[in-house]
Structures are given as C-alpha cells and as structure tokens.
Scaffold this active site. Structure first.
Site, mmCIF file in Angstrom:
data_model
loop_
_atom_site.group_PDB
_atom_site.id
_atom_site.type_symbol
_atom_site.label_atom_id
_atom_site.label_comp_id
_atom_site.label_asym_id
_atom_site.label_seq_id
_atom_site.Cartn_x
_atom_site.Cartn_y
_atom_site.Cartn_z
ATOM 1 N N SER A 1 0.825 -1.216 0.000
ATOM 2 C CA SER A 1 0.000 0.000 0.000
ATOM 3 C C SER A 1 0.854 1.260 0.000
ATOM 4 O O SER A 1 1.579 1.550 0.959
ATOM 5 C CB SER A 1 -0.929 0.010 1.209
ATOM 6 O OG SER A 1 -1.650 1.226 1.198
ATOM 7 N N HIS B 1 -0.763 -1.207 -4.177
ATOM 8 C CA HIS B 1 -2.119 -0.869 -3.730
ATOM 9 C C HIS B 1 -2.197 0.649 -3.626
ATOM 10 O O HIS B 1 -1.415 1.276 -2.906
ATOM 11 C CB HIS B 1 -2.380 -1.537 -2.378
ATOM 12 C CG HIS B 1 -3.747 -1.315 -1.813
ATOM 13 N ND1 HIS B 1 -4.851 -2.050 -2.197
ATOM 14 C CD2 HIS B 1 -4.200 -0.438 -0.883
ATOM 15 C CE1 HIS B 1 -5.921 -1.645 -1.519
ATOM 16 N NE2 HIS B 1 -5.550 -0.644 -0.716
ATOM 17 N N ASP C 1 -4.426 3.840 -2.696
ATOM 18 C CA ASP C 1 -5.602 4.269 -1.929
ATOM 19 C C ASP C 1 -6.041 5.671 -2.311
ATOM 20 O O ASP C 1 -5.272 6.619 -2.169
ATOM 21 C CB ASP C 1 -5.260 4.274 -0.433
ATOM 22 C CG ASP C 1 -5.118 2.883 0.148
ATOM 23 O OD1 ASP C 1 -6.097 2.125 0.082
ATOM 24 O OD2 ASP C 1 -4.022 2.566 0.658
ATOM 25 N N MET D 1 -8.722 8.660 -1.449
ATOM 26 C CA MET D 1 -9.667 9.131 -0.414
ATOM 27 C C MET D 1 -10.105 10.547 -0.743
ATOM 28 O O MET D 1 -9.282 11.373 -1.150
ATOM 29 C CB MET D 1 -8.979 9.136 0.944
ATOM 30 C CG MET D 1 -8.365 7.804 1.327
ATOM 31 S SD MET D 1 -7.520 7.944 2.915
ATOM 32 C CE MET D 1 -6.784 6.324 3.036
ATOM 33 N N HIS E 1 -7.824 1.268 -4.837
ATOM 34 C CA HIS E 1 -8.873 1.148 -3.810
ATOM 35 C C HIS E 1 -9.528 2.518 -3.656
ATOM 36 O O HIS E 1 -8.930 3.433 -3.101
ATOM 37 C CB HIS E 1 -8.206 0.682 -2.508
ATOM 38 C CG HIS E 1 -9.118 0.583 -1.337
ATOM 39 N ND1 HIS E 1 -8.662 0.481 -0.046
ATOM 40 C CD2 HIS E 1 -10.481 0.560 -1.246
ATOM 41 C CE1 HIS E 1 -9.685 0.407 0.790
ATOM 42 N NE2 HIS E 1 -10.806 0.463 0.084
ATOM 43 N N MET F 1 -11.857 4.973 -1.974
ATOM 44 C CA MET F 1 -12.636 5.275 -0.770
ATOM 45 C C MET F 1 -13.258 6.651 -1.004
ATOM 46 O O MET F 1 -12.864 7.642 -0.384
ATOM 47 C CB MET F 1 -11.727 5.261 0.463
ATOM 48 C CG MET F 1 -11.323 3.855 0.877
ATOM 49 S SD MET F 1 -9.864 3.822 1.942
ATOM 50 C CE MET F 1 -8.593 3.887 0.693
ATOM 51 N N MET G 1 -12.498 -5.097 4.563
ATOM 52 C CA MET G 1 -11.643 -4.177 5.325
ATOM 53 C C MET G 1 -11.446 -4.719 6.734
ATOM 54 O O MET G 1 -12.411 -5.093 7.409
ATOM 55 C CB MET G 1 -12.280 -2.788 5.410
ATOM 56 C CG MET G 1 -12.284 -1.998 4.109
ATOM 57 S SD MET G 1 -10.651 -1.702 3.381
ATOM 58 C CE MET G 1 -9.820 -0.748 4.654
ATOM 59 N N GLY H 1 -3.550 4.602 7.363
ATOM 60 C CA GLY H 1 -2.634 3.479 7.490
ATOM 61 C C GLY H 1 -2.216 3.336 8.952
ATOM 62 O O GLY H 1 -2.504 4.209 9.781
ATOM 63 N N GLY H 2 -1.567 2.237 9.265
ATOM 64 C CA GLY H 2 -0.967 2.065 10.580
ATOM 65 C C GLY H 2 -1.917 1.708 11.713
ATOM 66 O O GLY H 2 -1.526 1.784 12.884
ATOM 67 N N ASP I 1 -7.390 -5.759 3.913
ATOM 68 C CA ASP I 1 -6.670 -4.488 3.923
ATOM 69 C C ASP I 1 -6.819 -3.842 5.297
ATOM 70 O O ASP I 1 -7.939 -3.554 5.724
ATOM 71 C CB ASP I 1 -7.269 -3.600 2.810
ATOM 72 C CG ASP I 1 -6.577 -2.260 2.678
ATOM 73 O OD1 ASP I 1 -5.521 -2.057 3.300
ATOM 74 O OD2 ASP I 1 -7.102 -1.419 1.913
ATOM 75 N N GLY I 2 -5.672 -3.615 5.952
ATOM 76 C CA GLY I 2 -5.680 -2.926 7.240
ATOM 77 C C GLY I 2 -5.058 -3.767 8.331
ATOM 78 O O GLY I 2 -5.547 -4.865 8.634
ATOM 79 N N GLY I 3 -3.941 -3.295 8.874
ATOM 80 C CA GLY I 3 -3.308 -3.969 9.999
ATOM 81 C C GLY I 3 -2.680 -5.304 9.654
ATOM 82 O O GLY I 3 -2.496 -6.157 10.528
HETATM 83 C C1 DX5 Z 1 -6.698 2.271 4.878
HETATM 84 C C2 DX5 Z 1 -6.165 1.877 3.527
HETATM 85 C C3 DX5 Z 1 -5.099 0.865 3.575
HETATM 86 C C4 DX5 Z 1 -3.861 1.287 4.328
HETATM 87 C C5 DX5 Z 1 -3.397 0.066 5.046
HETATM 88 O O1 DX5 Z 1 -7.889 2.934 4.726
HETATM 89 O O2 DX5 Z 1 -7.201 1.380 2.691
HETATM 90 O O3 DX5 Z 1 -4.741 0.381 2.285
HETATM 91 O O4 DX5 Z 1 -2.816 1.791 3.553
HETATM 92 O O5 DX5 Z 1 -2.350 0.402 5.860
HETATM 93 P P1 DX5 Z 1 -1.733 -0.579 6.936
HETATM 94 O O6 DX5 Z 1 -1.260 -1.794 6.198
HETATM 95 O O7 DX5 Z 1 -0.641 0.237 7.529
HETATM 96 O O8 DX5 Z 1 -2.834 -0.908 7.911
HETATM 97 ZN ZN ZN Z 2 -6.598 0.303 0.849
#
Ligand code: DX5
Ligand code: ZN
Length: 218
Positions: free
Chosen positions: A8, A33, A35, A37, A66, A68, A137, A144-145, A173-175
């Site tokens: 990502s 990936h 993102d 937003m 992705h 959002m 999700m 992120g993070g 996706d996420g964590g």
């Molecule tokens: C969050 C994003 C993710 C994000 C994941 O809304 O869609 O793609 O970058 O980040 P990590 O892997 O750090 O959770």
């Molecule tokens: Zn994402």
C-alpha cells in the site's frame, strides 16, 4: 492457495515514489495498492488521478486501486485511463454497484467491491459472479498504521465460504503484518494488502519473505 501481496503506497515515501516502486518490485511484492480518499467517504484525503498516471507510467507492476470515495462511478473513466489494472470501490458508497462494475469492465480491467467493518458479509452475495475481487476491510478505512480488527476474521471466513471455488481474489486491507497475515490467510484471504508493515520494515525484502513464509507453514 497462492498468496498475492499488494504494497500500500499510502505508507510509501511520497518524495521518492519512483524509488519506492523499484523497491517494491525488488522486494518481491506482486502489486501496488493505491488508496484514493476524498475527505467525504472517509475523513482523510490521499492522492488522485495525476499521481496514479505518473506511477503507472513508471512501473509495469499491477496497480490495485482502492477507491474510498463517495461517488466512484463518476471517476472510473479517469482512474482506468490513468493506468489502474483493477478498481475496487465500496458498496457503502453512493454509486449503483452494478453500473459501477459494468463501467470498470468496459475499460477492460478487473473490478472489485469492498465492505467496511460494520457491513455484513452477506452484502457481497449479489456480486459474487460479477467481480474479480472482494475486499474485506480489517480496519475502518481512512488511515494506514491501524491495528487489525480481530472480529473481522469470521467475516473473511464467511465470504470465503460464499465464494466457493470461484477463481476470484479475497482481499484484506488494514493492519496486515507478519502475524495477522497468517490469521487472514487461514480464514481464506488470498490477496493481502500491507502498508506500514512493509514500508517501515528495516528490511522490506525480509518482510515480504516472512509474509510468504507464513504461507509455507500453513
Ligand atoms: C486504509 C487503507 C489501507 C492502508 C493500510 O484505509 O485502505 O490500504 O494503507 O495500511 P496498513 O497496512 O498500515 O494498515
Ligand atoms: Zn486500501
């Protein structure tokens, strides 16, 4: 089941994106990936069409976009034109999902649907034969993070059960990190997005390797 790893770019070094693309490739990740937003669908704003165009010109890595954003259908042409290889949008957005999937396929690329943590697995049922990717999700989208929400594991399992032997991606996706990779994989995910885990790793190659190791052990 083969595991695909998508890095990502939300966690990449924005000032050195070309170097980051090379690093991702050299470290053995399969996809980028990307993102998007809009500050409305999620409380954050990331990057958009011009940055995607620059990235896709620079690399031949598969680009997994992705969205959002509140109204994805309005922007399918733009993101496909900027080099997306797959576009995944949220079922919670305002666009009609069937029309949006059709618009993505008309551009000759893969289509995916995404669900946020509070959306039940059954929401994806009408689309199982329409898409190439289902994204569950594992954090609230926007940043992120964050930490993996463990309550999502049964949802991944449920979606995997519904998918049966369909040859499509089940993305999380996420964590996602060395530990949660294993949990998500065991639940049935085969396309793993990792941002902070990969980009903040002291050795990205080892981090990717470790994600694949989990594969060998299971
Ligand atoms: C969050 C994003 C993710 C994000 C994941 O809304 O869609 O793609 O970058 O980040 P990590 O892997 O750090 O959770
Ligand atoms: Zn994402």
């Amino acid at each position: 089941m083969e595991t695909i790893i998508s890095a990502s770019f939300l966690s990449a070094d924005i000032l050195h994106l070309a170097d980051e693309l090379k690093r991702v490739r050299e470290c053995g990740a399969d996809m980028v990936h990307y993102d998007v937003m809009d500050g409305i669908f999620v409380p954050n704003i990331s990057f958009g069409i011009p940055v995607l165009k620059a990235i896709s010109k620079e690399t031949d890595l598969f680009i997994d976009v992705h969205l959002m954003i509140e109204n994805p259908l309005l922007y399918i042409m733009d993101f496909a034109g900027a080099g997306a290889d797959m576009i995944t949008f949220h079922l919670e957005s305002r666009s009609d999902p069937f029309r949006t999937i059709k618009a993505i396929h008309e551009k000759g690329i893969k289509a995916g649907i995404a669900i946020k943590p509070n959306t039940p697995a059954r929401a994806v049922l009408p689309f199982l034969d329409e898409v190439e990717n289902i994204l569950v999700m594992t954090v609230e989208p926007g940043f992120g993070g964050q930490g993996y929400i463990h309550e999502m594991t049964p949802k991944i399992q449920e979606v995997r059960k519904m998918m049966g032997d369909r040859n499509i991606y089940l993305q999380v996706d996420g964590g996602i990190n060395g530990e949660t990779t294993k949990i998500a994989r065991n639940a049935g995910a085969n396309l793993l997005v990792a941002g902070s885990y990969l980009f903040s790793a002291p050795d990205m190659k080892k981090a990717v390797y470790d994600m694949r190791q989990e594969e060998a052990e299971t």
